[in-house]
Structures are given as structure tokens and as C-alpha cells.
Design a protein around this motif. Structure first.
Motif, mmCIF file in Angstrom:
data_model
loop_
_atom_site.group_PDB
_atom_site.id
_atom_site.type_symbol
_atom_site.label_atom_id
_atom_site.label_comp_id
_atom_site.label_asym_id
_atom_site.label_seq_id
_atom_site.Cartn_x
_atom_site.Cartn_y
_atom_site.Cartn_z
ATOM 1 N N ALA A 12 -38.946 -17.623 10.319
ATOM 2 C CA ALA A 12 -38.470 -18.411 11.466
ATOM 3 C C ALA A 12 -38.606 -19.907 11.187
ATOM 4 O O ALA A 12 -39.612 -20.359 10.631
ATOM 5 C CB ALA A 12 -39.269 -18.045 12.711
ATOM 6 N N TYR A 16 -40.982 -17.930 17.213
ATOM 7 C CA TYR A 16 -41.355 -17.078 18.348
ATOM 8 C C TYR A 16 -42.879 -17.124 18.454
ATOM 9 O O TYR A 16 -43.587 -16.736 17.533
ATOM 10 C CB TYR A 16 -40.844 -15.663 18.063
ATOM 11 C CG TYR A 16 -41.622 -14.501 18.640
ATOM 12 C CD1 TYR A 16 -42.031 -14.470 19.973
ATOM 13 C CD2 TYR A 16 -41.910 -13.401 17.834
ATOM 14 C CE1 TYR A 16 -42.734 -13.380 20.474
ATOM 15 C CE2 TYR A 16 -42.602 -12.303 18.329
ATOM 16 C CZ TYR A 16 -43.017 -12.300 19.646
ATOM 17 O OH TYR A 16 -43.702 -11.222 20.131
ATOM 18 N N LYS A 19 -45.410 -14.305 24.665
ATOM 19 C CA LYS A 19 -44.712 -13.140 25.209
ATOM 20 C C LYS A 19 -44.482 -13.325 26.703
ATOM 21 O O LYS A 19 -45.410 -13.667 27.426
ATOM 22 C CB LYS A 19 -45.542 -11.873 24.966
ATOM 23 C CG LYS A 19 -45.734 -11.553 23.480
ATOM 24 C CD LYS A 19 -46.682 -10.371 23.302
ATOM 25 C CE LYS A 19 -47.164 -10.212 21.877
ATOM 26 N NZ LYS A 19 -46.224 -9.611 20.950
ATOM 27 N N ASN A 25 -42.945 -6.178 25.198
ATOM 28 C CA ASN A 25 -42.921 -7.101 24.053
ATOM 29 C C ASN A 25 -41.712 -8.038 24.082
ATOM 30 O O ASN A 25 -41.017 -8.223 23.082
ATOM 31 C CB ASN A 25 -42.990 -6.346 22.715
ATOM 32 C CG ASN A 25 -43.564 -7.228 21.617
ATOM 33 O OD1 ASN A 25 -44.494 -8.001 21.860
ATOM 34 N ND2 ASN A 25 -42.998 -7.155 20.435
ATOM 35 N N ARG A 69 -47.955 2.559 16.220
ATOM 36 C CA ARG A 69 -46.798 1.685 16.476
ATOM 37 C C ARG A 69 -45.495 2.325 15.995
ATOM 38 O O ARG A 69 -44.463 2.217 16.633
ATOM 39 C CB ARG A 69 -46.998 0.366 15.728
ATOM 40 C CG ARG A 69 -47.444 -0.756 16.629
ATOM 41 C CD ARG A 69 -47.811 -1.951 15.811
ATOM 42 N NE ARG A 69 -46.863 -3.049 15.973
ATOM 43 C CZ ARG A 69 -46.893 -4.153 15.231
ATOM 44 N NH1 ARG A 69 -47.769 -4.295 14.269
ATOM 45 N NH2 ARG A 69 -46.016 -5.115 15.454
ATOM 46 N N SER A 134 -41.877 -5.135 17.281
ATOM 47 C CA SER A 134 -42.389 -6.403 16.749
ATOM 48 C C SER A 134 -41.294 -7.447 16.987
ATOM 49 O O SER A 134 -40.167 -7.278 16.499
ATOM 50 C CB SER A 134 -42.692 -6.249 15.256
ATOM 51 O OG SER A 134 -43.272 -7.433 14.773
ATOM 52 N N GLY A 135 -41.638 -8.494 17.733
ATOM 53 C CA GLY A 135 -40.621 -9.452 18.184
ATOM 54 C C GLY A 135 -39.750 -9.992 17.059
ATOM 55 O O GLY A 135 -38.523 -10.080 17.189
ATOM 56 N N SER A 136 -40.382 -10.339 15.932
ATOM 57 C CA SER A 136 -39.612 -10.940 14.841
ATOM 58 C C SER A 136 -38.689 -9.923 14.166
ATOM 59 O O SER A 136 -37.725 -10.299 13.494
ATOM 60 C CB SER A 136 -40.558 -11.563 13.818
ATOM 61 O OG SER A 136 -41.497 -10.599 13.393
ATOM 62 N N ARG A 139 -34.785 -9.919 14.620
ATOM 63 C CA ARG A 139 -33.928 -10.849 13.865
ATOM 64 C C ARG A 139 -33.511 -10.267 12.525
ATOM 65 O O ARG A 139 -32.504 -10.675 11.966
ATOM 66 C CB ARG A 139 -34.660 -12.186 13.681
ATOM 67 C CG ARG A 139 -35.026 -12.867 15.025
ATOM 68 C CD ARG A 139 -35.628 -14.244 14.790
ATOM 69 N NE ARG A 139 -36.724 -14.194 13.849
ATOM 70 C CZ ARG A 139 -37.991 -14.553 14.107
ATOM 71 N NH1 ARG A 139 -38.330 -15.031 15.294
ATOM 72 N NH2 ARG A 139 -38.909 -14.461 13.171
ATOM 73 N N SER A 184 -50.945 -11.613 14.877
ATOM 74 C CA SER A 184 -50.129 -12.607 15.595
ATOM 75 C C SER A 184 -49.934 -12.241 17.068
ATOM 76 O O SER A 184 -49.997 -13.124 17.933
ATOM 77 C CB SER A 184 -48.790 -12.830 14.895
ATOM 78 O OG SER A 184 -48.201 -11.636 14.527
ATOM 79 N N GLY A 185 -49.737 -10.950 17.375
ATOM 80 C CA GLY A 185 -49.527 -10.561 18.773
ATOM 81 C C GLY A 185 -50.724 -10.950 19.649
ATOM 82 O O GLY A 185 -50.565 -11.533 20.727
ATOM 83 N N MET A 188 -50.990 -14.773 20.063
ATOM 84 C CA MET A 188 -50.028 -15.319 21.040
ATOM 85 C C MET A 188 -50.559 -15.182 22.464
ATOM 86 O O MET A 188 -50.414 -16.083 23.290
ATOM 87 C CB MET A 188 -48.720 -14.511 21.013
ATOM 88 C CG MET A 188 -47.869 -14.767 19.846
ATOM 89 S SD MET A 188 -46.409 -13.709 20.001
ATOM 90 C CE MET A 188 -45.915 -13.700 18.293
ATOM 91 N N ASP A 275 -46.380 -19.568 8.976
ATOM 92 C CA ASP A 275 -46.475 -18.610 10.080
ATOM 93 C C ASP A 275 -47.942 -18.261 10.347
ATOM 94 O O ASP A 275 -48.786 -19.100 10.152
ATOM 95 C CB ASP A 275 -45.564 -17.415 9.768
ATOM 96 C CG ASP A 275 -44.111 -17.883 9.779
ATOM 97 O OD1 ASP A 275 -43.665 -18.311 10.837
ATOM 98 O OD2 ASP A 275 -43.463 -17.893 8.714
HETATM 99 C C1 DP6 Z 1 -45.557 -16.744 13.516
HETATM 100 O O1 DP6 Z 1 -43.183 -10.584 15.429
HETATM 101 O O2 DP6 Z 1 -45.423 -10.381 14.267
HETATM 102 O O3 DP6 Z 1 -44.137 -15.165 12.449
HETATM 103 O O4 DP6 Z 1 -44.072 -9.179 18.496
HETATM 104 O O5 DP6 Z 1 -46.554 -9.237 18.418
HETATM 105 O O6 DP6 Z 1 -45.278 -8.054 16.590
HETATM 106 P P1 DP6 Z 1 -45.286 -9.190 17.609
HETATM 107 O O7 DP6 Z 1 -45.311 -10.545 16.784
HETATM 108 P P2 DP6 Z 1 -44.614 -10.920 15.398
HETATM 109 O O8 DP6 Z 1 -44.811 -12.514 15.451
HETATM 110 C C2 DP6 Z 1 -44.194 -13.394 14.565
HETATM 111 C C3 DP6 Z 1 -44.769 -14.741 14.736
HETATM 112 C C4 DP6 Z 1 -44.374 -15.772 13.696
HETATM 113 C C5 DP6 Z 1 -43.178 -16.583 14.156
HETATM 114 C C6 DP6 Z 1 -41.830 -15.924 14.051
HETATM 115 O O9 DP6 Z 1 -41.598 -15.076 13.173
HETATM 116 O O10 DP6 Z 1 -40.949 -16.318 14.852
#
Ligand code: DP6
Length: 320
Positions: A12, A16, A19, A25, A69, A134-136, A139, A184-185, A188, A275
């Protein structure tokens, strides 16, 4: 009943972090990323082997820690009354190298699981399913330069630019392979609850996304560099000001940033991002990659470098 899919990790540039809804998520902010090409995760999913529970193997070894997961993600893709699955994951880059291995893993998993279950959801539906795990990962369903928009109750994800349209290279300077102190979760959630910077982080994200979008449309490298470094340092400031603080950096991280600053001062087109880990990632036009790689590899404490251009989104590679 059997399908194999591949996906690449993504990095990224507008991050991101935060949450909106922890259970679903859902990300609190949009993000913009580069999908890589030379690093990959291959996921094989077999339903109905007769096992009584799901089995997961990662790079040749049983992986109990990820099992819950993965099973939850399979439930979302194939339904809770699905047969048990055997899942085999293989990557050509180490977990813990500072690349979001969960992004390529869950992106490949949703594609393989959907096909193995005989479903044919579209790319966006798969991205949403991957993002719930997992949010990332949402993408990594798309290639090139990707934007994720965070809505009130949903996300939208799409490719802003094809991989071939702007040949950029990402160089990762690996300086540590020990597991991160806080996932990371969890980090955040702590940042949202305790950092005084969290509200302004969320409020300003749309402006950073707009600046990054404009830079991408105009292939404006300096413009993208400016917003990406600023956004990355804001995210890390938020981590540092969480309580207890979350500091992923080490002395080699700073040394790599200085090396990149010196390259920039000498006129090289390059910028950094980082990151949830100590590794520094440098982004540059493909024709500047040799100089950037040589410089980062020479920083004391850098164990090795990994390099990748931009690549395609997750895809099915085999189905029987
Ligand atoms: C710093 O996607 O690992 O890489 O949704 O909790 O699984 P969860 O988080 P994740 O977080 C990525 C955070 C980052 C920034 C990014 O990739 O945008």
C-alpha cells in the motif's frame, strides 16, 4: 471439487489502518496499492476428501495457527454446510519478510475455494470475501495500481492502472525476520482506541487518496512519492502514539530511510514506504532499480533484498 489459484502480495502507498467494523473487518479508510508480480502464493483447495475437519498445510508443514481464519473464510465462500477441505498453500517468499503474506494467501484462497465449490462469483464479490479475512487481501484480487474505497457498510475495489501502464519496481530491504511484536489487526484496534492522532488520520485520508489518484493518472512520480511517504509516516506516528506504543522500526530501518534520502538528494527517483514491520520498501521507476537495489543492499544490517515489478490480480490456474 479441486481448484488451484495464485495471487501476488500488494504494497500500500496510501495505507489501510483502522477498522470501521471489527466483526465484518470493514476498513475505516480507503487505500491504494501496488500489486506485485514476481512474488506469489499458490493455494490448492480440495473439498470432500472425507476428512472430519479442515486441514491446512503452509509450505509443506501443518499450520494450526492460521487454521481458524482459513476455515472461517471457506465458510463465507462456500457456505457453512460445505464439506471439509484440504488446503495447501505454497509461497515463493518467506512469511515474516515484511510482505503481507496474508494478502496473497487470502486472495488466492477465495478464488480457489469458490471454484472448488462450483461457484462463479465475480472479482468484486471475491475481493469482498478476501477483505473480510484480511483487509489488504481485497486489493490482491486486482492487478497494477489498485484502489479500495471504504463505504459505510461495504468496500469497492478496482484497478486504477494496468501493471504495464507504468513500469514501477518495488525493492524490499529485509533486515529482520523475527515475528512482529503485535499483529496488524490488533495494532489497528489499539490505535483507534488510544492514539490522539487517529481521528485526524481518518479525516485526512480522502485528501491523500485524491492526491495519489491524481499522481497515478498523470504518471507523476514526484507527486506519488510525496503523498506516499507522508501517508506512511502518518500511519507510523499513529502507531507510535498508541498506548502502549507500537514501534516496528529498528536502527536498520532508519539507516535505510537515510540511504533513500541520500539517493533522492542526488536526484534519483525513489521513495520509501513501510508497513507493520521494520523492512523498508523502496519504489522507483524500473530503470532506476539497479541503483536503488545496490544502495539498499549495502546498508549495514540489510540481510537481502527482494525485487518485483507490478503484476496481475488473483487468478485460477487449475480446476478439476
Ligand atoms: C500496514 O490487511 O494485515 O499493511 O484486516 O486485520 O488482516 P487485517 O489487516 P491487514 O493490514 C494491513 C496493514 C498495512 C497497510 C496496508 O496494507 O494497507
Amino acid at each position: 471439487m479441486h481448484a488451484v489459484a495464485e495471487a501476488q502480495p500488494n504494497i500500500a502507498l496510501v495505507k489501510y489502518w483502522g477498522k470501521r467494523d471489527i466483526g465484518e473487518n470493514l476498513p475505516a479508510v480507503g487505500s491504494l496499492s501496488l500489486t506485485l508480480d514476481s512474488l506469489w502464493t499458490r493455494m490448492q483447495v480440495d473439498f470432500g476428501g472425507g476428512g472430519r475437519r479442515d486441514e491446512l498445510e503452509v509450505n509443506g508443514k501443518p499450520a494450526a495457527a492460521m487454521q481458524v481464519r482459513v476455515s472461517r473464510c471457506l465458510d463465507r465462500v462456500a457456505g457453512v454446510d460445505r464439506p471439509r477441505a484440504r488446503v495447501v498453500s505454497e509461497s515463493n517468499f518467506p512469511i515474516g519478510a515484511g510482505l503481507a503474506s496474508s494478502a496473497s494467501a487470502f486472495a488466492a484462497l477465495v478464488v480457489a475455494a469458490a471454484h472448488a465449490a462450483g461457484k462463479e462469483p465475480d472479482q468484486l464479490a471475491l475481493a469482498k470475501l478476501a477483505g473480510q479475512a484480511s483487509g489488504s487481501a481485497a486489493r490482491s484480487l486486482y492487478g497494477g495500481i489498485v484502489e479500495l474505497k471504504a463505504g459505510e457498510s461495504d468496500i469497492d475495489v478496482y484497478s486504477l492502472l494496468d501493471a504495464a501502464a507504468w513500469p514501477l519496481t518495488v525493492i524490499v530491504a529485509v533486515n529482520s525476520e523475527i515475528a512482529k511484536p503485535v499483529a496488524s489487526g490488533e495494532a489497528m484496534i489499539r490505535g483507534a482506541a488510544t492514539s490522539p492522532f487517529y481521528a485526524s488520520w481518518v479525516a485526512r485520508q480522502e485528501a491523500d487518496l485524491a492526491a495519489a489518484r491524481r499522481a497515478v493518472a498523470a504518471r507523476d512520480f514526484a507527486g506519488l512519492a510525496g503523498v506516499a511517504e507522508h501517508n506512511c509516516l502518518k500511519m507510523h506516528s499513529l502507531m507510535w502514539t498508541s498506548r502502549p506504543p507500537i514501534v516496528y522500526w529498528n536502527p536498520v530501518t532508519i539507516a535505510c530511510l537515510e540511504a533513500i534520502r541520500e539517493l533522492q538528494a542526488a536526484g534519483a527517483p525513489v521513495f520509501f514506504t513501510m508497513d507493520a514491520g521494520p523492512q523498508v520498501k523502496a519504489v522507483c521507476p524500473a530503470d532506476a532499480a539497479d541503483e536503488v537495489r545496490t544502495t539498499l543492499a549495502a546498508v549495514p544490517g540489510v540481510k537481502r533484498t527482494m525485487e518485483s515489478g507490478l503484476g496481475a490480480g488473483a487468478r485460477l490456474v487449475d480446476q478439476t
